[in-house]
Write a protein that holds these residues in place. Structure first.
Motif, mmCIF file in Angstrom:
data_model
loop_
_atom_site.group_PDB
_atom_site.id
_atom_site.type_symbol
_atom_site.label_atom_id
_atom_site.label_comp_id
_atom_site.label_asym_id
_atom_site.label_seq_id
_atom_site.Cartn_x
_atom_site.Cartn_y
_atom_site.Cartn_z
ATOM 1 N N ALA A 98 0.836 -1.207 0.000
ATOM 2 C CA ALA A 98 0.000 0.000 0.000
ATOM 3 C C ALA A 98 0.872 1.258 0.000
ATOM 4 O O ALA A 98 1.854 1.341 0.736
ATOM 5 C CB ALA A 98 -0.923 0.001 1.210
ATOM 6 N N GLY A 99 0.492 2.196 -0.854
ATOM 7 C CA GLY A 99 1.183 3.482 -0.912
ATOM 8 C C GLY A 99 2.376 3.521 -1.845
ATOM 9 O O GLY A 99 2.993 4.569 -2.016
ATOM 10 N N SER A 100 2.712 2.388 -2.460
ATOM 11 C CA SER A 100 3.899 2.365 -3.317
ATOM 12 C C SER A 100 3.558 2.391 -4.810
ATOM 13 O O SER A 100 4.464 2.359 -5.641
ATOM 14 C CB SER A 100 4.747 1.130 -3.001
ATOM 15 N N GLU A 101 2.286 2.471 -5.149
ATOM 16 C CA GLU A 101 1.882 2.436 -6.549
ATOM 17 C C GLU A 101 1.933 3.822 -7.183
ATOM 18 O O GLU A 101 1.963 4.834 -6.499
ATOM 19 C CB GLU A 101 0.448 1.911 -6.709
ATOM 20 N N GLY A 102 1.899 3.816 -8.515
ATOM 21 C CA GLY A 102 1.740 5.045 -9.266
ATOM 22 C C GLY A 102 2.997 5.880 -9.417
ATOM 23 O O GLY A 102 2.933 6.998 -9.921
ATOM 24 N N ARG A 103 4.147 5.357 -9.007
ATOM 25 C CA ARG A 103 5.399 6.118 -9.127
ATOM 26 C C ARG A 103 6.435 5.403 -9.984
ATOM 27 O O ARG A 103 7.567 5.841 -10.075
ATOM 28 C CB ARG A 103 5.962 6.407 -7.739
ATOM 29 N N GLY A 104 6.044 4.279 -10.585
ATOM 30 C CA GLY A 104 6.958 3.553 -11.449
ATOM 31 C C GLY A 104 7.959 2.676 -10.720
ATOM 32 O O GLY A 104 8.879 2.131 -11.337
ATOM 33 N N PHE A 105 7.786 2.503 -9.408
ATOM 34 C CA PHE A 105 8.719 1.682 -8.639
ATOM 35 C C PHE A 105 8.690 0.220 -9.097
ATOM 36 O O PHE A 105 9.735 -0.420 -9.244
ATOM 37 C CB PHE A 105 8.426 1.743 -7.137
ATOM 38 N N ALA A 106 7.501 -0.316 -9.312
ATOM 39 C CA ALA A 106 7.386 -1.719 -9.724
ATOM 40 C C ALA A 106 8.051 -1.937 -11.082
ATOM 41 O O ALA A 106 8.771 -2.920 -11.277
ATOM 42 C CB ALA A 106 5.921 -2.152 -9.764
ATOM 43 N N PHE A 107 7.845 -1.030 -12.004
ATOM 44 C CA PHE A 107 8.448 -1.134 -13.332
ATOM 45 C C PHE A 107 9.975 -1.098 -13.232
ATOM 46 O O PHE A 107 10.673 -1.938 -13.808
ATOM 47 C CB PHE A 107 7.936 -0.010 -14.234
ATOM 48 N N GLU A 108 10.492 -0.136 -12.479
ATOM 49 C CA GLU A 108 11.942 0.014 -12.321
ATOM 50 C C GLU A 108 12.561 -1.235 -11.683
ATOM 51 O O GLU A 108 13.591 -1.742 -12.142
ATOM 52 C CB GLU A 108 12.221 1.251 -11.463
ATOM 53 N N ALA A 109 11.926 -1.742 -10.641
ATOM 54 C CA ALA A 109 12.453 -2.929 -9.954
ATOM 55 C C ALA A 109 12.316 -4.172 -10.823
ATOM 56 O O ALA A 109 13.231 -5.010 -10.870
ATOM 57 C CB ALA A 109 11.725 -3.123 -8.620
ATOM 58 N N ALA A 110 11.188 -4.323 -11.515
ATOM 59 C CA ALA A 110 10.981 -5.498 -12.365
ATOM 60 C C ALA A 110 11.955 -5.507 -13.543
ATOM 61 O O ALA A 110 12.442 -6.574 -13.930
ATOM 62 C CB ALA A 110 9.536 -5.558 -12.851
ATOM 63 N N GLN A 111 12.255 -4.343 -14.116
ATOM 64 C CA GLN A 111 13.262 -4.281 -15.180
ATOM 65 C C GLN A 111 14.606 -4.809 -14.669
ATOM 66 O O GLN A 111 15.269 -5.602 -15.346
ATOM 67 C CB GLN A 111 13.462 -2.841 -15.652
ATOM 68 N N ALA A 112 15.005 -4.360 -13.476
ATOM 69 C CA ALA A 112 16.272 -4.805 -12.895
ATOM 70 C C ALA A 112 16.244 -6.309 -12.620
ATOM 71 O O ALA A 112 17.226 -7.013 -12.857
ATOM 72 C CB ALA A 112 16.567 -4.028 -11.614
ATOM 73 N N ALA A 113 15.116 -6.808 -12.125
ATOM 74 C CA ALA A 113 14.983 -8.238 -11.834
ATOM 75 C C ALA A 113 15.079 -9.072 -13.108
ATOM 76 O O ALA A 113 15.720 -10.129 -13.126
ATOM 77 C CB ALA A 113 13.662 -8.508 -11.119
ATOM 78 N N LEU A 114 14.447 -8.617 -14.168
ATOM 79 C CA LEU A 114 14.515 -9.332 -15.444
ATOM 80 C C LEU A 114 15.933 -9.349 -16.001
ATOM 81 O O LEU A 114 16.421 -10.391 -16.451
ATOM 82 C CB LEU A 114 13.551 -8.711 -16.458
ATOM 83 N N ARG A 115 16.606 -8.203 -15.954
ATOM 84 C CA ARG A 115 17.994 -8.169 -16.426
ATOM 85 C C ARG A 115 18.846 -9.161 -15.633
ATOM 86 O O ARG A 115 19.646 -9.905 -16.195
ATOM 87 C CB ARG A 115 18.570 -6.751 -16.305
ATOM 88 N N HIS A 116 18.669 -9.168 -14.316
ATOM 89 C CA HIS A 116 19.434 -10.066 -13.462
ATOM 90 C C HIS A 116 19.143 -11.537 -13.811
ATOM 91 O O HIS A 116 20.071 -12.348 -13.925
ATOM 92 C CB HIS A 116 19.106 -9.792 -11.999
ATOM 93 N N ALA A 117 17.878 -11.876 -13.980
ATOM 94 C CA ALA A 117 17.501 -13.266 -14.263
ATOM 95 C C ALA A 117 18.106 -13.750 -15.577
ATOM 96 O O ALA A 117 18.647 -14.857 -15.642
ATOM 97 C CB ALA A 117 15.981 -13.409 -14.286
ATOM 98 N N PHE A 118 18.036 -12.932 -16.614
ATOM 99 C CA PHE A 118 18.539 -13.355 -17.914
ATOM 100 C C PHE A 118 20.064 -13.263 -18.005
ATOM 101 O O PHE A 118 20.704 -14.151 -18.561
ATOM 102 C CB PHE A 118 17.886 -12.536 -19.034
ATOM 103 N N GLN A 119 20.649 -12.209 -17.454
ATOM 104 C CA GLN A 119 22.089 -12.002 -17.607
ATOM 105 C C GLN A 119 22.917 -12.733 -16.558
ATOM 106 O O GLN A 119 23.928 -13.344 -16.880
ATOM 107 C CB GLN A 119 22.414 -10.515 -17.574
ATOM 108 N N ASP A 120 22.499 -12.651 -15.300
ATOM 109 C CA ASP A 120 23.317 -13.206 -14.220
ATOM 110 C C ASP A 120 22.935 -14.641 -13.857
ATOM 111 O O ASP A 120 23.804 -15.433 -13.503
ATOM 112 C CB ASP A 120 23.228 -12.323 -12.969
ATOM 113 N N LEU A 121 21.656 -14.955 -13.911
ATOM 114 C CA LEU A 121 21.210 -16.309 -13.577
ATOM 115 C C LEU A 121 21.132 -17.210 -14.818
ATOM 116 O O LEU A 121 20.843 -18.390 -14.705
ATOM 117 C CB LEU A 121 19.845 -16.272 -12.877
ATOM 118 N N ASP A 122 21.346 -16.621 -15.981
ATOM 119 C CA ASP A 122 21.326 -17.350 -17.256
ATOM 120 C C ASP A 122 19.991 -18.020 -17.552
ATOM 121 O O ASP A 122 19.940 -19.097 -18.159
ATOM 122 C CB ASP A 122 22.459 -18.390 -17.316
ATOM 123 N N TRP A 123 18.898 -17.386 -17.126
ATOM 124 C CA TRP A 123 17.584 -17.919 -17.467
ATOM 125 C C TRP A 123 17.376 -17.789 -18.962
ATOM 126 O O TRP A 123 17.769 -16.788 -19.583
ATOM 127 C CB TRP A 123 16.487 -17.155 -16.735
#
Length: 174
Positions: A98-123
């Motif tokens: 609650a209170g964390s929506e509407g500021r692009g935080f989820a998008f920013e964090a999910a982009q970083a998570a996806l990069r990590h999964a594909f690049q560092d974890l070799d998914w």
């Protein structure tokens, strides 16, 4: 595979969940906000779900990060790789509090998570399992470039969900 316990983005810090996050995460799982992930939970189930988040890191060397802003160590969500033993595919999951929506935080964090999964974890692939009525999560998946994959196996066949398949971040520009 290399595990990264902390990732820093322009505005956020993604770190391994810690005991200090317990109350906030349990409060989320007890609330109506958890409806799209099977909640609201009982206190015991909420506590065990947080323990699973922490344990995922210990068992696999990675997991969903506690998302915080650079200004505060207060957790605002959980985002990242999630693949329990019975999941048919590797998932990038997200839970924003609650209170964390509407500021692009989820998008920013999910982009970083996806990069990590594909690049560092070799998914080679990543999906997000989303409740059909969770319009915010659907919008986030689509903003990340994910597309609906109706032929993907369901994680819980008795509780069907939408499955969005993510492109490799190196192959798209967001």
């Amino acid at each position: 595979m290399t595990a990264t316990a902390t990732i820093t983005t322009d505005r956020l810090i993604l770190r391994k969940p810690a005991a200090r996050d317990l109350d906030t995460v349990v409060a989320f799982f007890l609330s109506d906000r958890a409806a799209h992930v099977g909640g609201p939970y009982t206190l015991g189930k909420a506590w065990r779900q947080f323990a699973a988040e922490v344990g995922h890191w210990d068992l696999l060397g990675y997991g969903m990060w506690a998302v915080t802003t650079k200004e505060s160590d207060q957790i605002i969500g959980l985002i990242g790789p999630w693949c329990p033993a019975d999941w048919p595919e590797t998932e990038i999951g997200w839970l924003m509090f609650a209170g964390s929506e509407g500021r692009g935080f989820a998008f920013e964090a999910a982009q970083a998570a996806l990069r990590h999964a594909f690049q560092d974890l070799d998914w080679e692939t990543a999906v997000s399992y989303i409740a059909a009525d969770n319009t915010r999560s659907i919008a986030l998946a689509e903003r990340l470039g994910a597309t609906l994959d109706p032929s993907a196996p369901q994680p819980k066949p008795d509780q069907p969900c939408l499955i969005y398949r993510h492109p490799n971040p190196s192959e798209v520009s967001l």
